[in-house]
Design a protein around this motif. Sequence first.
Motif, short mmCIF file in Angstrom:
data_model
loop_
_atom_site.label_atom_id
_atom_site.label_comp_id
_atom_site.label_asym_id
_atom_site.label_seq_id
_atom_site.Cartn_x
_atom_site.Cartn_y
_atom_site.Cartn_z
N UNK A 1 -10.78 -10.08 1.56
CA UNK A 1 -11.07 -9.48 0.27
C UNK A 1 -10.93 -7.97 0.42
N UNK A 2 -10.88 -7.29 -0.70
CA UNK A 2 -10.77 -5.84 -0.61
C UNK A 2 -10.62 -5.20 -1.97
N UNK A 3 -10.51 -3.88 -1.95
CA UNK A 3 -10.35 -3.08 -3.17
C UNK A 3 -9.05 -2.30 -3.08
N UNK B 1 -11.38 -14.05 -2.87
CA UNK B 1 -11.36 -15.49 -3.14
C UNK B 1 -11.79 -15.75 -4.58
N UNK B 2 -11.20 -16.75 -5.20
CA UNK B 2 -11.47 -17.01 -6.63
C UNK B 2 -12.95 -17.20 -6.92
N UNK C 1 -1.24 -17.59 3.69
CA UNK C 1 -2.18 -16.53 4.07
C UNK C 1 -2.52 -15.72 2.82
N UNK C 2 -3.79 -15.33 2.66
CA UNK C 2 -4.18 -14.55 1.47
C UNK C 2 -3.35 -13.28 1.27
N UNK C 3 -2.84 -12.70 2.36
CA UNK C 3 -2.05 -11.47 2.21
C UNK C 3 -0.75 -11.71 1.45
N UNK C 4 -0.31 -12.95 1.39
CA UNK C 4 0.86 -13.26 0.56
C UNK C 4 0.52 -13.04 -0.92
N UNK D 1 -13.30 -4.48 11.21
CA UNK D 1 -13.57 -5.88 11.51
C UNK D 1 -12.97 -6.82 10.46
N UNK D 2 -12.77 -6.33 9.26
CA UNK D 2 -12.44 -7.21 8.13
C UNK D 2 -10.96 -7.18 7.76
#
Length: 284
Positions: free
Chosen positions: A55-57, A70-71, A102-105, A128-129
């Motif tokens: 997750x991120x901004x 994540x949804x 992968x979520x980065x996609x 770490x994230x």
Amino acid sequence: MPAGCAPFSQAEYDRRIAKTRAAMAEAGLDAVFVTDPSNQAWLTGYDGWSFYVHQGVILRMEGEPVWWGRSMDALGGQRTCWMAAENIHGYSDHYIQSTVYHPMQDLAEHFARMGLASARIGVEMENYYYSAKAHAVLTEELPNATLVDATALVNWQRLVKSEEEIGFIRKAARISEKVVTTALERAAPGVRKNDLVADIFHAGITGVDDIWGDYPAIVPLTPSGLDATAAHLTWNGDEMRAGEATFFELSGCYRRYHAPLCRTVFLGTPSDEMRRAEAAQMEG
């Protein structure tokens, strides 16, 4: 005031965004992708126990920040972030713990839709994230973008606290006083360490007056005797003993703001060596 339940005023968030964008401009960045949970909260108000998934901004030089995750956690974003709902995005669970996806996609698709497919994007490499796999996939999915190490770019903007933040820290400090007082008053020979820690947790979460306590960033560290010579040990079920020192590293927490304190209690009459150590600490 911000939408949802964001804890600070809109002016405070605007101040933070402006500071971060100034640092981005100095670094020649078009956008940053911030994954540190503390930095996410500082920019957007997001506060959820969801950092075990990606997750991120995303912050560009214009417009509101975009929270991405994540949804199921996007609903939490709508409840805690100050931005409009259209700037809270969630990805499907088929990306979670997959060897195929992968979520980065999904994140790369967002960057492309934002016109950032060929941009200079800052990422928190020493974090770490943000995993090595995440960086590799994002690099592969954005072949025309330049990913730049922007570790601690946001952290440095957080260094000097605002008046609103100082107010939160003062509330955390009142809880810290209660937590440390509880630890010192209830420590005694024969008290099981886990029971003492339970009292410490109770003091921290119940808070003081109308100041409710949040979970701190670290669990109570309470090593005794020889265990106190080793850093970062937590607790066990042993009883506290006479003639033994216990080192307490504790903090109250209010809306993610902390006021940590460290104290040592000696059960019995301290030795001359212990007294000399105390004098050296006080002088320091």
